[in-house]
Motif scaffolding. Sequence first.
Motif, PDB file in Angstrom:
ATOM      1  N   ASP A 127      39.311  34.202  51.255  1.00 50.85           N
ATOM      2  CA  ASP A 127      39.320  32.942  52.013  1.00 50.85           C
ATOM      3  C   ASP A 127      39.212  31.703  51.126  1.00 50.85           C
ATOM      4  O   ASP A 127      38.996  30.595  51.611  1.00 50.85           O
ATOM      5  CB  ASP A 127      38.220  32.937  53.070  1.00 50.85           C
ATOM      6  CG  ASP A 127      36.801  32.925  52.477  1.00 50.85           C
ATOM      7  OD1 ASP A 127      36.673  32.880  51.219  1.00 50.85           O
ATOM      8  OD2 ASP A 127      35.832  32.957  53.254  1.00 50.85           O
ATOM      9  N   GLY A 128      39.361  31.909  49.818  1.00 52.90           N
ATOM     10  CA  GLY A 128      39.232  30.806  48.868  1.00 52.90           C
ATOM     11  C   GLY A 128      37.885  30.783  48.181  1.00 52.90           C
ATOM     12  O   GLY A 128      37.725  30.155  47.132  1.00 52.90           O
ATOM     13  N   ALA A 129      36.900  31.490  48.785  1.00 59.58           N
ATOM     14  CA  ALA A 129      35.560  31.538  48.199  1.00 59.58           C
ATOM     15  C   ALA A 129      35.000  32.959  48.185  1.00 59.58           C
ATOM     16  O   ALA A 129      34.266  33.325  47.269  1.00 59.58           O
ATOM     17  CB  ALA A 129      34.609  30.619  48.966  1.00 59.58           C
ATOM     18  N   ASN A 130      35.334  33.757  49.199  1.00 60.44           N
ATOM     19  CA  ASN A 130      34.820  35.122  49.317  1.00 60.44           C
ATOM     20  C   ASN A 130      35.968  36.083  49.613  1.00 60.44           C
ATOM     21  O   ASN A 130      36.989  35.694  50.188  1.00 60.44           O
ATOM     22  CB  ASN A 130      33.777  35.211  50.432  1.00 60.44           C
ATOM     23  CG  ASN A 130      32.570  34.325  50.169  1.00 60.44           C
ATOM     24  OD1 ASN A 130      31.757  34.621  49.292  1.00 60.44           O
ATOM     25  ND2 ASN A 130      32.449  33.245  50.914  1.00 60.44           N
ATOM     26  N   GLY A 131      35.762  37.350  49.242  1.00 64.75           N
ATOM     27  CA  GLY A 131      36.803  38.346  49.461  1.00 64.75           C
ATOM     28  C   GLY A 131      36.253  39.621  50.060  1.00 64.75           C
ATOM     29  O   GLY A 131      35.095  39.987  49.831  1.00 64.75           O
ATOM     30  N   MET A 151      36.129  39.471  42.260  1.00 65.37           N
ATOM     31  CA  MET A 151      35.899  38.053  42.526  1.00 65.37           C
ATOM     32  C   MET A 151      36.327  37.199  41.342  1.00 65.37           C
ATOM     33  O   MET A 151      36.903  36.116  41.519  1.00 65.37           O
ATOM     34  CB  MET A 151      34.423  37.806  42.834  1.00 65.37           C
ATOM     35  CG  MET A 151      34.024  38.104  44.276  1.00 65.37           C
ATOM     36  SD  MET A 151      34.934  37.099  45.481  1.00 65.37           S
ATOM     37  CE  MET A 151      34.546  35.442  44.931  1.00 65.37           C
ATOM     38  N   LYS A 152      36.084  37.709  40.140  1.00 66.78           N
ATOM     39  CA  LYS A 152      36.502  36.972  38.949  1.00 66.78           C
ATOM     40  C   LYS A 152      38.024  36.844  38.927  1.00 66.78           C
ATOM     41  O   LYS A 152      38.567  35.774  38.631  1.00 66.78           O
ATOM     42  CB  LYS A 152      36.002  37.690  37.693  1.00 66.78           C
ATOM     43  CG  LYS A 152      36.409  37.007  36.394  1.00 66.78           C
ATOM     44  CD  LYS A 152      35.892  37.787  35.189  1.00 66.78           C
ATOM     45  CE  LYS A 152      36.328  37.133  33.888  1.00 66.78           C
ATOM     46  NZ  LYS A 152      35.845  37.897  32.698  1.00 66.78           N
ATOM     47  N   SER A 153      38.726  37.937  39.266  1.00 68.68           N
ATOM     48  CA  SER A 153      40.183  37.915  39.293  1.00 68.68           C
ATOM     49  C   SER A 153      40.692  36.973  40.377  1.00 68.68           C
ATOM     50  O   SER A 153      41.621  36.195  40.155  1.00 68.68           O
ATOM     51  CB  SER A 153      40.718  39.330  39.532  1.00 68.68           C
ATOM     52  OG  SER A 153      42.120  39.325  39.625  1.00 68.68           O
ATOM     53  N   ALA A 154      40.059  37.009  41.555  1.00 71.83           N
ATOM     54  CA  ALA A 154      40.495  36.149  42.659  1.00 71.83           C
ATOM     55  C   ALA A 154      40.251  34.682  42.352  1.00 71.83           C
ATOM     56  O   ALA A 154      41.043  33.809  42.730  1.00 71.83           O
ATOM     57  CB  ALA A 154      39.769  36.550  43.942  1.00 71.83           C
ATOM     58  N   SER A 155      39.170  34.396  41.648  1.00 71.93           N
ATOM     59  CA  SER A 155      38.848  33.012  41.333  1.00 71.93           C
ATOM     60  C   SER A 155      39.851  32.407  40.355  1.00 71.93           C
ATOM     61  O   SER A 155      40.026  31.185  40.309  1.00 71.93           O
ATOM     62  CB  SER A 155      37.436  32.909  40.753  1.00 71.93           C
ATOM     63  OG  SER A 155      37.352  33.562  39.494  1.00 71.93           O
ATOM     64  N   MET A 156      40.539  33.255  39.582  1.00 71.92           N
ATOM     65  CA  MET A 156      41.544  32.781  38.631  1.00 71.92           C
ATOM     66  C   MET A 156      42.931  32.695  39.269  1.00 71.92           C
ATOM     67  O   MET A 156      43.863  32.175  38.671  1.00 71.92           O
ATOM     68  CB  MET A 156      41.605  33.712  37.420  1.00 71.92           C
ATOM     69  CG  MET A 156      40.410  33.632  36.498  1.00 71.92           C
ATOM     70  SD  MET A 156      40.675  34.615  35.003  1.00 71.92           S
ATOM     71  CE  MET A 156      42.065  33.754  34.255  1.00 71.92           C
TER      72      MET A 156
END
Length: 299
Positions: A127-131, A151-156
Amino acid sequence: MVRKSLVVFVICISLALVISVFAAGDTPTRSNLSAAAIVDRNVAARGGLQAWRAVLTMSMEGKLGAGGNQRATLPAPPQQGPMPSLKSIPQRPVSETQLPFVMELKRPRKQRIELVFKGQTAMQVFDGANGWKLRPFLNRRVVEPYTDEEMKSASMQADLDGPLVDYAAKGTKIELDGVEKVEDRDTYKLKLTMNSGQSIHVWIDAQSFLEAKIEGQPRRLDGAYHPVEVYYRDYRPVNGLQIPFVLETKVLPLAQKSPGFRDTRVPVEKIVIERVEVNPRLDESLFSKPAAGAAPKPN
């Protein structure tokens, strides 16, 4: 769970070689183009800055290749006792299994993926902040949060327009890191440093000014992180934008190996996109935490 991101890039047209011969005298070189100028030409070739700013949502459907008996053969230990029957040994299929998927993207950096495997639908939602993820094919029907590594991958992960569009507004710094060949094509190698301090490289074709490949998130295999490259092919125009319809992910071997280390070759992973829709109506609830055992929404 799908560990791949779809980014927007373009393929060379069939007359590229002829064009390169006649336009060779006008081909920009490293000495007369800055990193910012290369990015400007890239964004223009992909459809233009205003066109990408107008894209708020995007939906993609296609098939993702998984499996296939293409890995390197591993040495077998000495056999003790009678040899087992070949019929009793499970065999991996030679060809890849094509798994249908739907990916939906919405600003800012929201993503939902549905993947059908063995008649069951897995989900991955950010959702842009959580997965969260739901993996019924593993008999795990409880919604699980992303791991720290996920989360690290999604944040990038870049927004739906990729890492180069409006890069300055995203807090990204770009510098030219040389000129290299990518599959016999001259490319500009750009280094992108995000506001988090992490960096990736993107290779821009010197003729088309479209991405040839991008550095992917390193993948952990056999206890070590391997570099990853994603190649973009078969670009087609969609609503005035250039969209890749084939993406290939390559997991590279390690440059240095410790004694006794086994580096298993990973076959190329291929994504084929069959349908792209720009600015579809996507309800905000699609990017909320999925319900356990949730059925896929109708397409």
